[in-house]
Structures are given as structure tokens and as C-alpha cells.
Scaffold this motif. Structure first.
Motif, PDB file in Angstrom:
ATOM      1  N   ASP A 218       0.994  -1.279  -0.078  1.00  0.00           N
ATOM      2  CA  ASP A 218       0.053  -0.020   0.069  1.00  0.00           C
ATOM      3  C   ASP A 218       0.933   1.291  -0.143  1.00  0.00           C
ATOM      4  O   ASP A 218       0.538   2.266  -0.731  1.00  0.00           O
ATOM      5  CB  ASP A 218      -0.967  -0.071   1.059  1.00  0.00           C
ATOM      6  N   LEU A 219       2.036   1.129   0.743  1.00  0.00           N
ATOM      7  CA  LEU A 219       2.925   2.411   0.796  1.00  0.00           C
ATOM      8  C   LEU A 219       3.410   2.624  -0.485  1.00  0.00           C
ATOM      9  O   LEU A 219       3.784   3.714  -1.119  1.00  0.00           O
ATOM     10  CB  LEU A 219       3.899   2.219   1.810  1.00  0.00           C
ATOM     11  N   ASP A 220       4.154   1.333  -1.023  1.00  0.00           N
ATOM     12  CA  ASP A 220       4.688   1.687  -2.492  1.00  0.00           C
ATOM     13  C   ASP A 220       3.563   2.089  -3.420  1.00  0.00           C
ATOM     14  O   ASP A 220       3.955   3.034  -4.460  1.00  0.00           O
ATOM     15  CB  ASP A 220       5.341   0.486  -2.809  1.00  0.00           C
ATOM     16  N   THR A 221       2.195   1.579  -3.294  1.00  0.00           N
ATOM     17  CA  THR A 221       1.434   1.947  -4.302  1.00  0.00           C
ATOM     18  C   THR A 221       1.152   3.508  -4.087  1.00  0.00           C
ATOM     19  O   THR A 221       0.997   4.405  -5.176  1.00  0.00           O
ATOM     20  CB  THR A 221       0.354   1.303  -4.322  1.00  0.00           C
ATOM     21  N   GLY A 222       0.973   4.220  -2.839  1.00  0.00           N
ATOM     22  CA  GLY A 222       0.830   5.450  -2.586  1.00  0.00           C
ATOM     23  C   GLY A 222       1.965   6.314  -3.085  1.00  0.00           C
ATOM     24  O   GLY A 222       1.735   7.401  -3.657  1.00  0.00           O
ATOM     25  N   ILE A 223       3.252   5.614  -2.893  1.00  0.00           N
ATOM     26  CA  ILE A 223       4.384   6.796  -3.293  1.00  0.00           C
ATOM     27  C   ILE A 223       4.298   6.786  -4.908  1.00  0.00           C
ATOM     28  O   ILE A 223       4.688   7.922  -5.675  1.00  0.00           O
ATOM     29  CB  ILE A 223       5.636   5.845  -2.821  1.00  0.00           C
ATOM     30  N   ALA A 224       4.065   5.674  -5.697  1.00  0.00           N
ATOM     31  CA  ALA A 224       3.905   5.545  -6.964  1.00  0.00           C
ATOM     32  C   ALA A 224       2.921   6.778  -7.432  1.00  0.00           C
ATOM     33  O   ALA A 224       3.009   7.248  -8.622  1.00  0.00           O
ATOM     34  CB  ALA A 224       3.609   4.027  -7.333  1.00  0.00           C
ATOM     35  N   ASP A 225       1.639   6.489  -6.862  1.00  0.00           N
ATOM     36  CA  ASP A 225       0.610   7.659  -6.991  1.00  0.00           C
ATOM     37  C   ASP A 225       0.772   8.901  -6.953  1.00  0.00           C
ATOM     38  O   ASP A 225       0.848   9.771  -7.974  1.00  0.00           O
ATOM     39  CB  ASP A 225      -0.613   7.143  -6.490  1.00  0.00           C
ATOM     40  N   ALA A 226       1.608   9.146  -5.718  1.00  0.00           N
ATOM     41  CA  ALA A 226       2.128  10.587  -5.726  1.00  0.00           C
ATOM     42  C   ALA A 226       3.230  11.087  -6.505  1.00  0.00           C
ATOM     43  O   ALA A 226       2.964  12.200  -7.015  1.00  0.00           O
ATOM     44  CB  ALA A 226       2.690  10.666  -4.157  1.00  0.00           C
TER      45      ALA A 226
END
Length: 565
Positions: free
Chosen positions: A167-175
Motif C-alpha cells: 500500500d505504501l509503495d502504491t501510494g508513493i507511485a501514485d504521488a
């Protein structure tokens, strides 16, 4: 736009540019706030959850360490550490549970809590056997049930950690994607604003300079004496439209005045020629009178007839002189009217110069406003530099924290994870600050181009002022020429009046000769005297007619400088 004044046109153009820049600034602020909120969510939500999961794992490991210490040392301090670690785990689990929105994470947390509680109960059994000094049961439990419970707990926690990391990696990628989209949007907006600003500046510049150039070219033709040009066509209803209309009116009036003056000059030349011919006829008649005086006895009747013809001719000359005087007065009136129109046109030129000066001041004021915006952009760049320095310091602190965590060994693993995450966030903050710096540099370049566009508009306005000054000088030259024509017309009028007085005097003399001739032959001496007076008058008439012819030639030469057809 053609119906607006020059001041309103420039004001609308600069307001449009400012609105575009304001829109870009608002969009930039909104998008930056969006990126900010995204990173804040990563730090405050996903990263915080990851830290709590790490702390839960660390708490269970602390329970294991405390259990080993109690088995080895059988110390109440280790029992308290064991209970504190369990309490810490329960506290973190209770804080984490309300923040989980995924059902998978909730199930994994419940499973982890179950295994942790099972392990805590397992430690109680070990403690009871330790108090009984039953090392055989302790060894049996540690080798059979203990590894299974710990392994199940670690599987659940690893699954939670893996899910949260995803979830953190996905959030970083989205950001990162959001930040890239924001940068692309701001770059495109900046390019579009620059293109629109240049288009508006060029459009307004042409609206102002094209009419001025048209009027200037027409004024140059008139200054060169060419009045055959077409009227200046302009659909504008601003100050330039009024100037073009007044210029066309002045050109038409000047063309009419010059045409009328030319016609009157031709009439003056014709009248002077006729006057010369009449003077010659009168001279012949005088000679005939002198001859008749010598042959008075035999030709008295012929003499009376010749004198009567001379009187009729002089009457005709008097009528011609009166007509010349009237035409000369008309020429003077037309010249005065043309001079008045030229003064009126010169006043419009002065008004246009004042308007162009006001436009120049407005452009300079807008250049100062754009300069202030550039200064504010530099202040933003300084703030971004401060953020970059803080990010570098944070990265250094995270590195120091990782070193201290490595020194702490097993107890520092959780803190090492925190240091790693802080280092990642520091690197991402540095990259974001660099992107913001690049974006601000692009905006500053756009402002520099806007300043260059305004400088180009200022140059165009200065060129328009010079052109209007040239037109004003042309009006002054026209006014001077019309004044000269009026002065020459007044001189012609004075000469004609003088000749008219001479003709009237000659008419009186001729009447006297007729009366003397009809009354008595004894008036021969009086007739001779009158004949001498007539000869003198004829000389004056001849001189005046020559002067009139010279004035007519000068007037025609002055008029020939203008082309009306």
C-alpha cells in the motif's frame, strides 16, 4: 475592439495577460497543495501504520527476550519487561485497529493478536514451570509449541507488513505520478500563457500602429504637395478614428481651397492680359485723339466717336477690376478657412501625442508589476532552497539514526526501519523541491518573455509618437503655405483696388474730353491737357497690369506645388 479607445484596448490586453498569469498561479497553488496533501497522507497514514506494525513485531521480540532472560536469571525485572512488552503490543494493536480500512488487514491483525495472546499464555506456562524448576517441561515446550506459535505470529505479521508495504509503495507511485502530471500541466499552462500573451501584445500593437502609419503616409503626401491621394479608410471609433476623420476633412478642405485659388489665379491672369490689351487699345485711341487734334477742323466728329469708344472700353476695364477684387477677396477667405482647418488638425495631433504618452506610462507601470512578480518568484525559490537544505539535513539525521540502530543490534531494528523510511521521504522531498524549483524557473522565464513583449509594445508606442510628431510638422508646413497664399492674395487685392481707382480717374477724364469736344472747338487746349492726363493714366494702368500679371504668375507657381488631380 475597434470601437474602444486606445487606453481601454491596452487595459484589456494587459488585464487578459494578468488574468492568465493569475489563473496559472491559482492552478499551481492548488496542484501543489494536492501533492502536499498526498505526501502528508503517506507520512501520517501509511508510514505511521508501517511503524506501528514494526513496533508490534518489536514488542513480541521483546517478550521473547524477556522470557529467555527469566529462564536464565529468574528475575522479577524480566517479568515486568515481559508484561510491559505485552501491554505495549496490546496498546499499539488497539491504536492500529480503527485506522485499518482493508478487510484483509483487519483479518491479519486479528490473527496476529490471537497468536500474540497465545504466545503470552505460553510464556505464563514457562514461568510456572520455571518456578517449579521443571526444566524438562520448559525444554519440551520451547522445542515443540514455542516455535510453532512464534512462526504463526511471524507469518501473520510478515503478511501485514508486506500488505502495508505494498500500500505504501502504491501510494508513493501514485504521488510520484500525480507530481509528474502537475509538472506537465504547469509547463503546458506556462507555454500557452506565453503564446497568448505574445498574441495579445502583437494584436494590440497592430491595432494601434497600423492606423497611425496610414495617417502618416497620407500626411507625407500632402507635405510633398500631392493632394491626389485617397482618403484614409479606418473603421476605428477611438482617438485614431477621430484623427483619421479630421485628417480626411482637412485634406478635402485643403484640396478645395487650392483648386479655388488656382481657378482664381487663372482668372487674374486672364484679366491682366485683358487689361494689357485694353491699355494698348487706349494708347492707340490716344494717338488717334492727338492726330484728330491736329486735324481738328476736319475730323471733329471722328474724334468724338473715338473718345466714346475709349470711354466704353474704360468702363469694361472697371468692371473687370471689380471682378478681380471680388475673386481676390474669395481667395483670402478660403485661405483663412484652410489655415483654421490646419490649426484644428494640429490640435488633434497634440491630443494624439498626449494619448500616446499616457499609453507609454501605462506600459511602464505594468512592466514594474511584472518585475515585482519576478521578485516574488525569487523569494519562492529561496524557500524551496531552504526545503532542500532541510531535506539534506533530515537525510543526514536518518543516516545517523540508522548507524545508531545498527549499533543497538536486535533492539534497534524497529528504529532502523523508521530511519530508512525517513531517508526515503527525505529523498522524495528533495526531488519534489527540485521539481518545484524547475517549475518556478519556467514561470520566471515566462515572466521575462512577458517583460520583453511589453518592451516591444513600448517601442511601438514610441515609434507611433514619432510618427504623430511628423504629421504635426506636416500640418505646420501646410499652415505656413496657406498663410503665404493669404498674404499674396491680400497684396493682389490691394493692387487691384489701386488700378480700379486709376480707371475711375481715367473715366472722369474721358468724360471731360467728350464734354469739351462737343461744347466747342475752342477747348482744344483742354483736350490736349486731358490727352496728356490720359497718357499718364495709361502708363499707370500698363504698370499696374504688369504688376498684376507678375502676382498672378507667382500665385500660379505657388499653387503648382500642390497636385489636386
Amino acid at each position: 475592439m475597434r470601437n474602444f479607445s486606445i487606453r481601454i484596448k491596452l487595459l484589456l490586453g494587459f488585464i487578459s495577460i494578468l488574468l492568465i498569469m493569475a489563473l496559472i498561479i491559482i492552478v499551481s497553488i492548488g496542484q501543489l497543495q494536492s501533492v502536499n496533501s498526498t505526501y502528508a497522507e503517506l507520512i501520517n497514514d501509511k508510514t505511521a501504520k508501517m511503524l506501528k506494525i514494526k513496533n508490534m513485531v518489536s514488542a513480541v521480540k521483546s517478550e521473547q527476550v524477556a522470557l529467555r532472560g527469566y529462564i536464565i536469571e529468574r528475575n522479577d525485572k524480566t517479568l515486568k519487561s515481559l508484561e510491559d512488552s505485552h501491554s505495549l503490543y496490546v496498546s499499539i494493536s488497539n491504536e492500529l485497529a480503527p485506522t485499518l480500512y482493508s478487510q484483509t488487514m483487519k483479518d491479519l491483525l486479528v490473527e496476529s493478536d490471537t497468536h500474540e495472546k497465545e504466545y503470552f499464555n505460553f510464556t505464563k506456562q514457562i514461568i510456572d514451570y520455571k518456578r517449579l524448576n521443571n526444566m524438562l517441561m520448559i525444554t519440551n515446550l520451547l522445542t515443540t509449541q514455542g516455535p510453532i506459535i512464534v512462526n504463526n505470529f511471524e507469518k501473520a505479521m510478515n503478511a501485514m507488513e508486506s500488505k502495508q508495504q505494498n500500500d505504501l509503495d502504491t501510494g508513493i507511485a501514485d504521488a510520484a505520478k500525480h507530481s509528474s502530471d502537475v509538472s506537465r500541466l504547469l509547463i503546458i499552462s506556462g507555454i500557452i500563457s506565453i503564446i497568448l500573451g505574445l498574441a495579445i501584445a502583437i494584436f494590440i500593437g497592430r491595432l494601434i500602429t497600423n492606423p497611425i502609419i496610414a495617417v502618416s503616409r497620407a500626411a507625407e503626401k500632402i507635405a510633398a504637395g500631392d493632394l491626389t491621394g485617397d482618403a484614409v479608410k479606418m473603421n476605428n471609433k477611438d482617438e485614431l478614428g477621430v484623427l483619421a476623420s479630421s485628417f480626411n476633412m482637412m485634406s478635402n478642405n485643403l484640396r478645395s481651397v487650392i483648386t479655388q485659388i488656382g481657378s482664381n489665379a487663372e482668372q487674374v491672369a486672364a484679366s491682366s492680359e485683358e487689361l494689357t490689351a485694353n491699355s494698348e487699345q487706349t494708347s492707340v485711341a490716344t494717338e488717334q485723339i492727338a492726330k484728330a487734334m491736329q486735324e481738328f477742323a476736319s475730323g471733329i466728329d471722328l474724334q468724338v466717336k473715338v473718345v466714346g469708344d475709349g470711354l466704353q472700353t474704360i468702363n469694361e476695364m472697371s468692371i473687370g477690376f471689380q471682378q478681380i477684387a471680388e475673386n481676390t477677396q474669395n481667395v483670402s477667405a478660403k485661405a483663412a478657412e484652410a489655415s483654421e482647418k490646419a490649426v484644428h488638425g494640429h490640435g488633434f495631433i497634440q491630443t494624439a501625442v498626449e494619448q500616446m504618452n499616457s499609453i507609454s506610462e501605462t506600459v511602464n507601470g505594468l512592466a514594474e508589476v511584472v518585475g515585482e512578480l519576478g521578485s516574488q518568484s525569487e523569494e519562492i525559490s529561496q524557500i524551496v532552497q531552504v526545503i532542500t537544505e532541510l531535506s539534506a539535513q533530515t537525510n543526514l539525521l536518518s543516516l545517523n539514526a540508522a548507524i545508531e540502530a545498527a549499533r543497538a543490534g536486535e533492539h534497534g531494528r524497529g528504529f532502523e526501519v523508521v530511519a530508512t523510511e525517513v531517508r526515503k521521504l527525505s529523498h522524495q522531498s528533495s526531488e519534489s523541491a527540485q521539481q518545484i524549483s524547475n517549475l518556478i524557473f519556467t514561470i520566471q522565464m515566462g515572466m521575462d518573455r512577458a517583460v520583453q513583449s511589453m518592451e516591444a509594445v513600448t517601442k511601438e508606442v514610441k515609434s507611433g509618437i514619432e510618427i504623430v510628431h511628423t504629421a504635426g510638422q506636416s500640418f505646420e508646413y501646410i499652415q505656413e503655405a496657406v498663410t503665404n497664399v493669404a498674404a499674396q492674395s491680400e497684396e493682389v487685392s490691394a493692387s487691384v483696388q489701386e488700378m480700379t481707382a486709376g480707371v475711375d480717374e481715367m473715366t472722369g477724364s474721358m468724360r471731360t474730353i467728350t464734354q469739351v469736344t462737343e461744347s466747342s472747338a475752342a477747348g482744344t487746349k483742354q483736350v490736349s491737357a486731358s490727352t496728356e492726363e490720359q497718357s499718364s493714366s495709361l502708363e499707370e494702368i500698363t504698370s499696374a497690369s504688369r504688376s498684376l500679371a507678375k502676382m498672378a504668375e507667382d500665385l500660379q507657381e505657388t499653387i503648382s506645388r500642390f497636385k489636386t488631380r
